[in-house]
Design a protein around this motif. Structure first.
Motif, PDB file in Angstrom:
ATOM      1  N   TRP A  54       0.540  -1.083   0.062  1.00 32.99           N
ATOM      2  CA  TRP A  54      -0.234  -0.347   0.019  1.00 32.99           C
ATOM      3  C   TRP A  54       1.093   1.148  -0.220  1.00 32.99           C
ATOM      4  N   GLY A  55       1.925   1.139   0.339  1.00 36.13           N
ATOM      5  CA  GLY A  55       2.952   2.759  -0.026  1.00 36.13           C
ATOM      6  C   GLY A  55       2.882   3.336  -0.844  1.00 36.13           C
ATOM      7  N   GLU A  56       2.315   2.649  -2.383  1.00 32.16           N
ATOM      8  CA  GLU A  56       2.267   3.518  -3.486  1.00 32.16           C
ATOM      9  C   GLU A  56       1.239   4.138  -4.038  1.00 32.16           C
ATOM     10  N   PHE A  57      -0.065   3.754  -2.441  1.00 33.61           N
ATOM     11  CA  PHE A  57      -1.271   4.438  -2.322  1.00 33.61           C
ATOM     12  C   PHE A  57      -1.248   5.736  -1.795  1.00 33.61           C
ATOM     13  N   GLY A  58      -0.016   6.440  -0.986  1.00 39.40           N
ATOM     14  CA  GLY A  58      -0.223   6.675   0.025  1.00 39.40           C
ATOM     15  C   GLY A  58      -0.081   6.566   1.562  1.00 39.40           C
ATOM     16  N   LEU A  59       0.314   5.075   1.632  1.00 38.62           N
ATOM     17  CA  LEU A  59       0.213   5.437   3.124  1.00 38.62           C
ATOM     18  C   LEU A  59       1.511   5.888   3.628  1.00 38.62           C
ATOM     19  N   GLN A  60       1.268   6.426   4.692  1.00 42.80           N
ATOM     20  CA  GLN A  60       2.536   7.382   5.199  1.00 42.80           C
ATOM     21  C   GLN A  60       3.235   6.301   6.558  1.00 42.80           C
ATOM     22  N   SER A  61       2.166   5.725   7.766  1.00 44.09           N
ATOM     23  CA  SER A  61       2.274   4.772   8.800  1.00 44.09           C
ATOM     24  C   SER A  61       1.639   4.063   9.157  1.00 44.09           C
ATOM     25  N   ALA A  62       1.867   2.806  10.111  1.00 40.77           N
ATOM     26  CA  ALA A  62       1.234   2.248  10.554  1.00 40.77           C
ATOM     27  C   ALA A  62       1.405   2.030  11.618  1.00 40.77           C
ATOM     28  N   GLU A  63       0.465   1.953  13.195  1.00 39.49           N
ATOM     29  CA  GLU A  63       1.010   2.290  13.911  1.00 39.49           C
ATOM     30  C   GLU A  63       0.039   0.610  14.817  1.00 39.49           C
ATOM     31  N   VAL A  64       0.797   0.048  15.259  1.00 38.60           N
ATOM     32  CA  VAL A  64       0.506  -0.949  15.653  1.00 38.60           C
ATOM     33  C   VAL A  64       0.075  -1.378  17.538  1.00 38.60           C
ATOM     34  N   LEU A  65      -1.101  -1.433  18.119  1.00 40.69           N
ATOM     35  CA  LEU A  65      -1.174  -1.642  19.682  1.00 40.69           C
ATOM     36  C   LEU A  65      -2.273  -2.879  19.729  1.00 40.69           C
ATOM     37  N   PHE A  66      -1.217  -3.584  21.248  1.00 43.17           N
ATOM     38  CA  PHE A  66      -1.829  -4.357  21.314  1.00 43.17           C
ATOM     39  C   PHE A  66      -1.973  -4.480  22.188  1.00 43.17           C
ATOM     40  N   PRO A  67      -3.006  -5.209  23.071  1.00 43.04           N
ATOM     41  CA  PRO A  67      -3.560  -4.382  24.308  1.00 43.04           C
ATOM     42  C   PRO A  67      -2.365  -5.210  26.048  1.00 43.04           C
ATOM     43  N   ALA A  68      -2.536  -4.071  26.438  1.00 41.67           N
ATOM     44  CA  ALA A  68      -2.670  -4.571  28.098  1.00 41.67           C
ATOM     45  C   ALA A  68      -2.755  -5.567  28.858  1.00 41.67           C
ATOM     46  N   ALA A  69      -2.308  -6.133  29.628  1.00 39.02           N
ATOM     47  CA  ALA A  69      -2.479  -7.599  30.540  1.00 39.02           C
ATOM     48  C   ALA A  69      -3.976  -8.701  30.441  1.00 39.02           C
ATOM     49  N   ALA A  70      -4.219  -6.749  31.581  1.00 43.69           N
ATOM     50  CA  ALA A  70      -5.585  -7.704  31.573  1.00 43.69           C
ATOM     51  C   ALA A  70      -6.775  -8.223  30.683  1.00 43.69           C
ATOM     52  N   PRO A  71      -7.860  -8.207  30.402  1.00 36.68           N
ATOM     53  CA  PRO A  71      -8.716  -8.556  29.392  1.00 36.68           C
ATOM     54  C   PRO A  71      -9.381  -7.961  29.044  1.00 36.68           C
ATOM     55  N   GLN A  72      -9.143  -7.904  27.818  1.00 35.35           N
ATOM     56  CA  GLN A  72      -9.524  -7.095  26.529  1.00 35.35           C
ATOM     57  C   GLN A  72     -10.412  -7.462  25.480  1.00 35.35           C
ATOM     58  N   PRO A  73     -11.549  -6.217  24.538  1.00 34.07           N
ATOM     59  CA  PRO A  73     -12.097  -7.282  23.683  1.00 34.07           C
ATOM     60  C   PRO A  73     -11.258  -7.297  21.951  1.00 34.07           C
ATOM     61  N   LEU A  74     -10.248  -7.290  22.074  1.00 39.13           N
ATOM     62  CA  LEU A  74      -9.075  -7.320  20.843  1.00 39.13           C
ATOM     63  C   LEU A  74      -7.460  -7.563  21.345  1.00 39.13           C
ATOM     64  N   ALA A  75      -7.449  -8.610  19.772  1.00 39.14           N
ATOM     65  CA  ALA A  75      -6.120  -9.080  19.755  1.00 39.14           C
ATOM     66  C   ALA A  75      -5.310  -7.732  19.368  1.00 39.14           C
ATOM     67  N   GLY A  76      -4.878  -7.610  18.801  1.00 39.42           N
ATOM     68  CA  GLY A  76      -4.854  -6.587  18.586  1.00 39.42           C
ATOM     69  C   GLY A  76      -5.481  -4.858  17.166  1.00 39.42           C
ATOM     70  N   MET A  77      -4.778  -4.249  17.081  1.00 40.34           N
ATOM     71  CA  MET A  77      -5.465  -3.155  15.728  1.00 40.34           C
ATOM     72  C   MET A  77      -4.065  -2.655  15.152  1.00 40.34           C
ATOM     73  N   VAL A  78      -4.879  -2.184  14.079  1.00 43.42           N
ATOM     74  CA  VAL A  78      -3.444  -1.577  13.301  1.00 43.42           C
ATOM     75  C   VAL A  78      -4.204  -0.558  13.029  1.00 43.42           C
ATOM     76  N   ILE A  79      -3.077   0.911  13.132  1.00 45.25           N
ATOM     77  CA  ILE A  79      -4.447   2.681  12.371  1.00 45.25           C
ATOM     78  C   ILE A  79      -3.044   2.809  11.369  1.00 45.25           C
ATOM     79  N   LEU A  80      -3.318   2.801   9.954  1.00 43.99           N
ATOM     80  CA  LEU A  80      -3.098   2.957   9.224  1.00 43.99           C
ATOM     81  C   LEU A  80      -3.378   4.687   8.668  1.00 43.99           C
ATOM     82  N   ARG A  81      -2.444   5.059   8.724  1.00 43.91           N
ATOM     83  CA  ARG A  81      -2.707   6.849   8.030  1.00 43.91           C
ATOM     84  C   ARG A  81      -2.203   6.825   6.504  1.00 43.91           C
ATOM     85  N   PHE A  82      -3.300   7.211   5.212  1.00 39.37           N
ATOM     86  CA  PHE A  82      -2.685   7.212   4.446  1.00 39.37           C
ATOM     87  C   PHE A  82      -3.092   9.085   4.331  1.00 39.37           C
ATOM     88  N   ALA A  83      -2.454   8.703   2.446  1.00 40.53           N
ATOM     89  CA  ALA A  83      -2.479  11.194   2.795  1.00 40.53           C
ATOM     90  C   ALA A  83      -3.906  11.416   2.087  1.00 40.53           C
TER      91      ALA A  83
END
Length: 98
Positions: free
Chosen positions: A33-62
């Motif tokens: 996706w770099g050629e389509f203006g992907l500028q950054s990717a921030e990955v988030l993993f849950p803290a130790a306590a029970p969470q609703p997600l295994a992880g997520m990524v925030i992708l920023r495009f132009a």
């Protein structure tokens, strides 16, 4: 700037290989996706306590046009077909209206 998030909701029996995600899947998505203006990717993993997600990524495009082009590109099939290599969770894709 436009934002696309991909999250992986937890359920009984969910698996998620963080190492594979960081070392293989994320670089695959960035290369696709770099050629389509992907500028950054921030990955988030849950803290130790029970969470609703295994992880997520925030992708920023132009812009939203870049997200449209990235999701429509043939390379996106390769990114999506890699998902079973690190998780059995169906990803949830969310587009923010920045």
């Amino acid at each position: 700037m436009a934002t696309l998030t991909v999250s992986y909701p937890l359920a009984a029996g969910s698996t998620f290989d963080r190492d594979y995600y960081l070392s293989t899947h994320l670089p695959l998505a960035q290369a696709a996706w770099g050629e389509f203006g992907l500028q950054s990717a921030e990955v988030l993993f849950p803290a130790a306590a029970p969470q609703p997600l295994a992880g997520m990524v925030i992708l920023r495009f132009a812009d939203q046009t870049g997200i449209d082009a990235a999701l429509a590109s043939p390379m996106t099939r390769e990114v999506i077909s890699d998902v079973p290599n690190f998780t059995n969770i169906a990803p949830v894709i969310f587009r923010a209206d920045d």
